[in-house]
Design a protein around this motif. Structure first.
Motif, PDB file in Angstrom:
ATOM      1  N   SER A  77      48.889  46.270  44.274  1.00 27.93           N
ATOM      2  CA  SER A  77      48.113  47.258  43.524  1.00 27.93           C
ATOM      3  C   SER A  77      47.803  48.459  44.422  1.00 27.93           C
ATOM      4  CB  SER A  77      46.814  46.588  43.055  1.00 27.93           C
ATOM      5  OG  SER A  77      45.925  47.557  42.555  1.00 27.93           O
ATOM      6  N   ARG A 125      35.802  53.770  38.187  1.00 28.26           N
ATOM      7  CA  ARG A 125      34.772  52.924  38.798  1.00 28.26           C
ATOM      8  C   ARG A 125      33.586  53.811  39.153  1.00 28.26           C
ATOM      9  NH1 ARG A 125      38.394  48.956  42.808  1.00 28.26           N
ATOM     10  NH2 ARG A 125      39.890  48.428  41.184  1.00 28.26           N
ATOM     11  N   ARG A 138      44.946  57.881  46.694  1.00 24.59           N
ATOM     12  CA  ARG A 138      44.869  57.559  48.126  1.00 24.59           C
ATOM     13  C   ARG A 138      46.210  57.784  48.794  1.00 24.59           C
ATOM     14  NH1 ARG A 138      41.000  52.202  48.699  1.00 24.59           N
ATOM     15  NH2 ARG A 138      39.193  53.201  47.713  1.00 24.59           N
ATOM     16  N   GLN A 161      46.098  54.185  39.364  1.00 25.39           N
ATOM     17  CA  GLN A 161      46.671  53.037  40.080  1.00 25.39           C
ATOM     18  C   GLN A 161      48.124  52.849  39.694  1.00 25.39           C
ATOM     19  OE1 GLN A 161      43.888  49.938  38.787  1.00 25.39           O
ATOM     20  NE2 GLN A 161      43.157  49.805  40.886  1.00 25.39           N
ATOM     21  N   PHE A 203      39.557  59.997  48.524  1.00 27.10           N
ATOM     22  CA  PHE A 203      39.793  58.594  48.897  1.00 27.10           C
ATOM     23  C   PHE A 203      39.003  57.625  48.013  1.00 27.10           C
ATOM     24  CE2 PHE A 203      38.739  54.661  50.989  1.00 27.10           C
ATOM     25  CZ  PHE A 203      39.991  54.211  51.348  1.00 27.10           C
ATOM     26  N   ARG A 204      37.731  57.884  47.858  1.00 26.57           N
ATOM     27  CA  ARG A 204      36.928  57.029  46.976  1.00 26.57           C
ATOM     28  C   ARG A 204      36.412  57.891  45.840  1.00 26.57           C
ATOM     29  NH1 ARG A 204      35.498  52.248  47.364  1.00 26.57           N
ATOM     30  NH2 ARG A 204      35.927  52.083  49.583  1.00 26.57           N
ATOM     31  N   SER A 205      37.071  57.808  44.703  1.00 27.33           N
ATOM     32  CA  SER A 205      36.707  58.628  43.546  1.00 27.33           C
ATOM     33  C   SER A 205      36.167  57.732  42.448  1.00 27.33           C
ATOM     34  CB  SER A 205      37.921  59.369  42.995  1.00 27.33           C
ATOM     35  OG  SER A 205      38.664  59.960  44.012  1.00 27.33           O
ATOM     36  N   SER A 251      39.464  43.263  44.061  1.00 24.01           N
ATOM     37  CA  SER A 251      38.832  42.766  45.279  1.00 24.01           C
ATOM     38  C   SER A 251      37.973  43.877  45.836  1.00 24.01           C
ATOM     39  CB  SER A 251      39.898  42.367  46.294  1.00 24.01           C
ATOM     40  OG  SER A 251      40.536  43.509  46.795  1.00 24.01           O
ATOM     41  N   LYS A 252      36.740  43.575  46.154  1.00 29.62           N
ATOM     42  CA  LYS A 252      35.877  44.598  46.707  1.00 29.62           C
ATOM     43  C   LYS A 252      35.738  44.347  48.191  1.00 29.62           C
ATOM     44  CE  LYS A 252      34.419  47.241  44.863  1.00 29.62           C
ATOM     45  NZ  LYS A 252      35.298  48.424  44.860  1.00 29.62           N
ATOM     46  N   SER A 253      36.171  45.296  48.981  1.00 29.94           N
ATOM     47  CA  SER A 253      36.018  45.090  50.424  1.00 29.94           C
ATOM     48  C   SER A 253      35.061  46.143  50.975  1.00 29.94           C
ATOM     49  CB  SER A 253      37.373  45.171  51.122  1.00 29.94           C
ATOM     50  OG  SER A 253      38.120  46.231  50.611  1.00 29.94           O
ATOM     51  N   GLY A 300      46.909  52.721  45.060  1.00 32.21           N
ATOM     52  CA  GLY A 300      46.193  53.870  44.518  1.00 32.21           C
ATOM     53  C   GLY A 300      47.054  55.130  44.645  1.00 32.21           C
ATOM     54  N   GLU A 319      42.064  51.205  53.320  1.00 34.94           N
ATOM     55  CA  GLU A 319      43.035  50.575  52.407  1.00 34.94           C
ATOM     56  C   GLU A 319      43.767  51.570  51.504  1.00 34.94           C
ATOM     57  OE1 GLU A 319      41.417  47.326  50.035  1.00 34.94           O
ATOM     58  OE2 GLU A 319      42.813  47.787  48.416  1.00 34.94           O
ATOM     59  N   LEU A 320      45.100  51.383  51.451  1.00 32.90           N
ATOM     60  CA  LEU A 320      45.932  52.131  50.505  1.00 32.90           C
ATOM     61  C   LEU A 320      46.276  51.257  49.310  1.00 32.90           C
ATOM     62  CD1 LEU A 320      48.894  53.838  52.401  1.00 32.90           C
ATOM     63  CD2 LEU A 320      46.970  54.936  51.302  1.00 32.90           C
ATOM     64  N   GLU A 358      31.583  54.346  41.402  1.00 32.17           N
ATOM     65  CA  GLU A 358      31.324  54.071  42.818  1.00 32.17           C
ATOM     66  C   GLU A 358      29.936  54.583  43.206  1.00 32.17           C
ATOM     67  OE1 GLU A 358      33.279  52.454  44.873  1.00 32.17           O
ATOM     68  OE2 GLU A 358      35.269  52.495  43.950  1.00 32.17           O
TER      69      GLU A 358
HETATM   70  P1  ATP Z   1      37.967  49.454  48.091  1.00 38.30           P
HETATM   71  O1  ATP Z   1      37.640  48.204  48.873  1.00 38.30           O
HETATM   72  O2  ATP Z   1      38.440  50.584  48.944  1.00 38.30           O
HETATM   73  O3  ATP Z   1      36.907  49.819  47.097  1.00 38.30           O
HETATM   74  P2  ATP Z   1      39.322  47.715  46.396  1.00 38.30           P
HETATM   75  O4  ATP Z   1      39.699  46.617  47.327  1.00 38.30           O
HETATM   76  O5  ATP Z   1      38.159  47.570  45.502  1.00 38.30           O
HETATM   77  O6  ATP Z   1      39.224  49.075  47.205  1.00 38.30           O
HETATM   78  P3  ATP Z   1      41.380  47.189  44.503  1.00 38.30           P
HETATM   79  O7  ATP Z   1      40.464  46.705  43.472  1.00 38.30           O
HETATM   80  O8  ATP Z   1      42.238  46.227  45.255  1.00 38.30           O
HETATM   81  O9  ATP Z   1      40.587  48.104  45.538  1.00 38.30           O
HETATM   82  O10 ATP Z   1      42.274  48.352  43.863  1.00 38.30           O
HETATM   83  C1  ATP Z   1      43.619  48.573  44.207  1.00 38.30           C
HETATM   84  C2  ATP Z   1      43.831  49.969  44.728  1.00 38.30           C
HETATM   85  O11 ATP Z   1      43.269  50.940  43.856  1.00 38.30           O
HETATM   86  C3  ATP Z   1      43.189  50.240  46.078  1.00 38.30           C
HETATM   87  O12 ATP Z   1      43.975  49.764  47.131  1.00 38.30           O
HETATM   88  C4  ATP Z   1      43.101  51.741  46.061  1.00 38.30           C
HETATM   89  O13 ATP Z   1      44.323  52.333  46.471  1.00 38.30           O
HETATM   90  C5  ATP Z   1      42.846  52.068  44.610  1.00 38.30           C
HETATM   91  N1  ATP Z   1      41.408  52.315  44.421  1.00 38.30           N
HETATM   92  C6  ATP Z   1      40.437  51.404  44.217  1.00 38.30           C
HETATM   93  N2  ATP Z   1      39.230  51.996  44.108  1.00 38.30           N
HETATM   94  C7  ATP Z   1      39.450  53.327  44.249  1.00 38.30           C
HETATM   95  C8  ATP Z   1      38.612  54.493  44.224  1.00 38.30           C
HETATM   96  N3  ATP Z   1      37.304  54.391  44.013  1.00 38.30           N
HETATM   97  N4  ATP Z   1      39.181  55.698  44.420  1.00 38.30           N
HETATM   98  C9  ATP Z   1      40.496  55.823  44.627  1.00 38.30           C
HETATM   99  N5  ATP Z   1      41.345  54.779  44.656  1.00 38.30           N
HETATM  100  C10 ATP Z   1      40.841  53.548  44.467  1.00 38.30           C
END
Ligand code: ATP
Length: 463
Positions: free
Chosen positions: A321, A195, A326, A212, A205-207, A2-4, A323, A279-280, A197
């Protein structure tokens, strides 16, 4: 999947303005987290965990595994490969839709996620340079593309996995056959995900490379909504059990329009980071979407046979799911504190303390001889190290004044310190022979305990 949106939320009141800087600096100074490839100028979105960071991360993963797999009858583990057949990513929908909308600023050439664009009086503006010459948003796929084998052509393309979950779905039948579990049951996995990003930020936090901890909990369709609630509550308890206070956790009910189309309900468990509430972990009821997609695309049955009703059907799934990186960052942010404590001369000074839960602390106990040039003290301290080592990670330190040695351990979150002094040798009072002082990090209180009781006392406090 899910992308938020990564919206900027106001920082929590708990933190001072400089605290993220202080946390990043402590992480480097004490060997928790370093920039990847630092001597070459780094690599954006990649981080290395140093000697203490790797311990913290391992403690977190081990505790997750212990509570999710070892302490339950209904969950088994697996460890899937990072590279998978490209067809997996076509069937899961990642190849077509795992993207973020990206905008380019024509003035400063910045590449931005569309949700980072500022809007001033109805006009779009670059948050970097204030420029207004921006491209329209276009989809940017976040998967890292690579080639398998010697030829770099269309037929050899695959991706580094952007989540660990898909390996669980495609191995569903194999695991079901060997584990002989009845619904509801789960498959858990911890591993790397990648990913690309658009804008990695906020430290780890966002790597672009991260880990996971994912559970796919399979169930009957009618159990889905109830299990979504159950797992949300279980996961909240988990965070409290690793030392994250409930008041810094927040549950966001993801609104219908932001949820993946196949999900019937999603919660985001969020944490109050110094840079805002973020989000964690996502807890999502994904229905039978994933297994159905893979059954259709592979032509192989991924159905479950119910012995009692003699019915065959595709199970539904609830997915918590989380991280790893995080959560490690949240643990450090939660633990970071500064208080006042007397120095060697009784003058008050600022003490930096990582109030990590003993379960998470990289080093569980530090052992100090009062003086390093007193052979009997040193020998006794080393005996204690040998006594404790089979039970926990201990650290021996003989350098510097005892107060300074305590401070060094406080700063890295070591919950207990043991000091061997002249009383241990029975020099002042024979009744104190073979006893030591045991100091607790947060309260700085000291108690006198028998050396032989140490393993039992400490193990009960760090479990
Ligand atoms: P975000 O909206 O922050 O990009 P997401 O909703 O895309 O996260 P999910 O696809 O639900 O994230 O992934 C599950 C978990 O994986 C997230 O809650 C987070 O803890 C971790 N995660 C996702 N993307 C990243 C990232 N780029 N760096 C570090 N942890 C991540």
């Amino acid at each position: 999947m899910s992308k938020s949106p990564d919206t900027q939320r106001p920082p929590s009141q708990r933190y001072g303005a400089a605290s993220m800087e202080k946390i990043v600096s402590l992480c480097k100074r004490r060997g928790f987290i370093f920039q990847s490839s630092e001597i070459y100028g780094g690599l954006n979105g990649a981080w290395d965990y140093g000697p203490l960071g790797v311990e913290l991360k391992r403690n977190l993963k081990n505790y997750w595994w212990r509570t999710m797999v070892h302490e339950r009858d209904d969950i088994v583990g697996m460890d899937g490969s990072i590279l998978m057949n490209r067809l997996v990513w076509k069937a899961s929908g990642h190849e077509d839709t795992f993207s973020d909308p990206m905008v380019d600023c024509r003035s400063c050439k910045a590449r931005l996620r569309a949700d980072q664009i500022t809007n001033k009086k109805g006009e779009r503006q670059c948050p970097n340079c204030g420029g207004k010459d921006l491209t329209e948003p276009r989809a940017f796929n976040l998967m890292f593309k690579t080639y398998v084998g010697a030829t770099e052509d269309e037929s050899s393309i695959t991706y580094l996995r952007p989540e660990t979950a898909q390996a669980i779905f495609v191995q569903f039948k194999n695991v079901l056959d060997v584990a002989r579990k009845k619904l509801p049951f789960g498959v858990a996995q911890i591993g790397k995900a990648f990913r690309n990003e658009i804008n990695p930020r906020n430290f780890t936090f966002r790597s672009r490379e991260f880990e996971q901890m994912e559970l796919e909990y399979f169930c009957r369709p009618e159990q889905g909504m109830e299990l979504l609630e159950y797992w949300k509550d279980e996961r909240l308890k988990f965070y409290e059990n690793i030392g994250i206070s409930r008041e810094n956790l927040h549950v966001l009910t993801v609104p219908d329009e932001e949820r993946a189309f196949y999900s019937k309900g999603t919660y985001d468990i969020e944490y109050e980071f110094p840079f805002g509430r973020q989000e964690l972990e996502g807890v999502a009821y994904r229905t039978d979407y994933d297994l159905t997609q893979h059954q259709k695309a592979s032509g192989k049955s991924l159905e479950y046979f119910d012995e009692e009703t003699k019915q065959k059907f595709i199970p539904h799934v609830v997915e918590p799911s989380a991280g790893v990186d995080r959560t490690v960052l949240a643990l450090i942010c939660e633990a970071y504190t500064e208080d006042e404590a007397p120095d060697e001369k009784g003058k008050m000074e600022t003490r930096t303390v990582l109030r990590l839960h003993p379960r998470m602390a990289p080093i569980k106990c530090a052992v100090f001889p009062l003086l390093k040039n007193k052979e009997e003290l040193v020998a006794k301290a080393k005996e204690i190290v040998d006594l404790l080592r089979p039970h926990m990670f201990v650290f021996y330190d003989e350098g510097g004044a005892i107060g300074r040695r305590y401070r060094r351990q406080d700063e890295i979150g070591t919950p207990f310190g043991v000091t061997v002094d002249f009383e241990t040798l029975g020099e002042k009072d024979d009744r104190l022979r073979d006893t030591v002082t045991l100091r607790e990090r947060d309260s700085m209180k000291q108690e006198r305990v028998k050396i032989s009781d140490l393993p039992g006392i400490l193990v009960s406090r760090i479990l």
